[in-house]
Design an enzyme around this catalytic site. Structure first.
Site, short mmCIF file in Angstrom:
data_model
loop_
_atom_site.label_atom_id
_atom_site.label_comp_id
_atom_site.label_asym_id
_atom_site.label_seq_id
_atom_site.Cartn_x
_atom_site.Cartn_y
_atom_site.Cartn_z
CG ASN A 9 -1.68 1.27 1.43
OD1 ASN A 9 -1.77 2.07 0.49
ND2 ASN A 9 -2.25 1.46 2.60
CE LYS A 11 0.21 3.44 4.78
NZ LYS A 11 0.08 3.60 6.20
CG HIS A 94 -5.83 1.86 5.25
ND1 HIS A 94 -5.37 2.81 6.12
CD2 HIS A 94 -4.80 0.99 5.05
CE1 HIS A 94 -4.10 2.53 6.43
NE2 HIS A 94 -3.74 1.43 5.79
CD GLU A 96 -2.88 5.55 6.82
OE1 GLU A 96 -2.88 5.56 5.58
OE2 GLU A 96 -1.91 5.13 7.49
CD GLU A 164 -3.42 -2.56 7.36
OE1 GLU A 164 -2.35 -2.83 6.84
OE2 GLU A 164 -4.01 -1.49 7.16
N GLY A 170 2.44 2.26 10.79
CA GLY A 170 3.39 3.35 10.63
C GLY A 170 4.08 3.76 11.91
CB SER A 209 5.30 -1.74 11.93
OG SER A 209 4.84 -0.42 12.15
N GLY A 230 2.87 -1.16 4.32
CA GLY A 230 2.88 0.27 4.01
C GLY A 230 4.30 0.75 3.74
N GLY A 231 4.92 1.33 4.76
CA GLY A 231 6.24 1.97 4.61
C GLY A 231 7.27 1.10 3.91
#
Ligand code: PEP
Length: 246
Positions: A9, A11, A94, A96, A164, A170, A209, A230-231
């Site tokens: 993802n 983002k 999600h 967010e 999640e 994150g 993470s 993600g990251g």
């Protein structure tokens, strides 16, 4: 047997140049047998990513879609537009989106319905906040999110659920493999109780993470069928290590 799935993802990140370089690196790596891989860029980067991934084993998805089919919904993108472009996946609900756009379970349910009708495979995200976990409410919160988004849906054969925990997204904090497994087992049990879902065949991803150094332990759990990343999906070396761990 559930095939492992690793989804990146991205983002609201990336430029044409950085995406060219990231995909150049990812696409030069040999596909890992038995593991499905997908990346989800922003809407504006979808044409570029779809073109670059066209003859590869990497599938492409979007990070959201409208809950409506078409019409006067300024700024929205319809599920059918995404599937027409060549997207296979769409991430829905999600945390967010829930946090910054006040998405409710009912809205997520409406998005799941239009996504499935358009032929997209939905990745439905659920997860509790730190406060909810500390209050001992994690499982009831996640079960309610699943019921709210999935009950009464017509065709959920292609459903993927991503657990999640909000406190792990994150933040560098990861659920322990046991915490993640316990919740995944709970999710599978909850799916058993929802009509029309084959809980044993449904893939459950862990997200929060995930990194090269914790992926293998997470993937070793019996109810963890891959990851939503993600990251670490923005760095080719890290994402390739996570795929390799699968
Ligand atoms: C996510 O946002 O879906 C996610 C899992 O992010 P990160 O891996 O950066 O925690």
């Amino acid at each position: 047997m559930r095939q492992l799935l690793v989804v990146g993802n991205w983002k609201m990140n990336g430029s044409r140049a950085s995406i060219n370089s990231l995909l150049d690196d990812l696409l030069s790596a040999p596909a890992v047998a038995g593991t499905e891989v997908a990346v989800c860029p922003t809407y504006v980067h979808l044409p570029q990513v779809l073109e670059l991934c066209a003859s590869s084993a990497i599938a492409v998805g979007a990070q959201d879609c409208s809950h409506m089919q078409s019409g006067a919904y300024t700024g929205e993108v319809a599920a059918v537009m995404l599937s027409e472009m060549g997207c296979r996946w769409v991430i829905l609900g999600h945390s967010e989106r829930r946090q910054y756009h006040a998405e409710s379970d009912a809205l997520v349910a409406a998005k799941v319905a239009v996504a499935v009708e358009a032929g997209l495979q939905p990745i439905v995200c659920v997860g509790e906040t730190r406060e909810q976990r500390e209050a001992g409410e994690a499982q009831s919160v996640v079960s309610a999110q699943l019921q709210g988004a999935l009950k009464g849906q017509v065709n959920l054969d292609s459903l993927v659920v991503a657990y999640e925990p909000v406190w792990a997204i994150g933040t560098g904090l990861t659920a322990t493999p046991q915490q993640a497994q316990d919740m995944h087992e709970c999710i599978r049990g909850c799916l058993e109780g929802i009509e029309g879902i084959d809980a044993q065949a449904t893939r459950l991803l862990y997200g929060g993470s995930v990194k090269a150094d914790n992926a293998a332990q997470l993937f070793a759990q019996p109810d963890i069928d891959g990851a939503l990343v993600g990251g670490a999906a923005l760095k080719a070396a890290d994402f390739k290590s996570i795929i390799a761990a699968a």
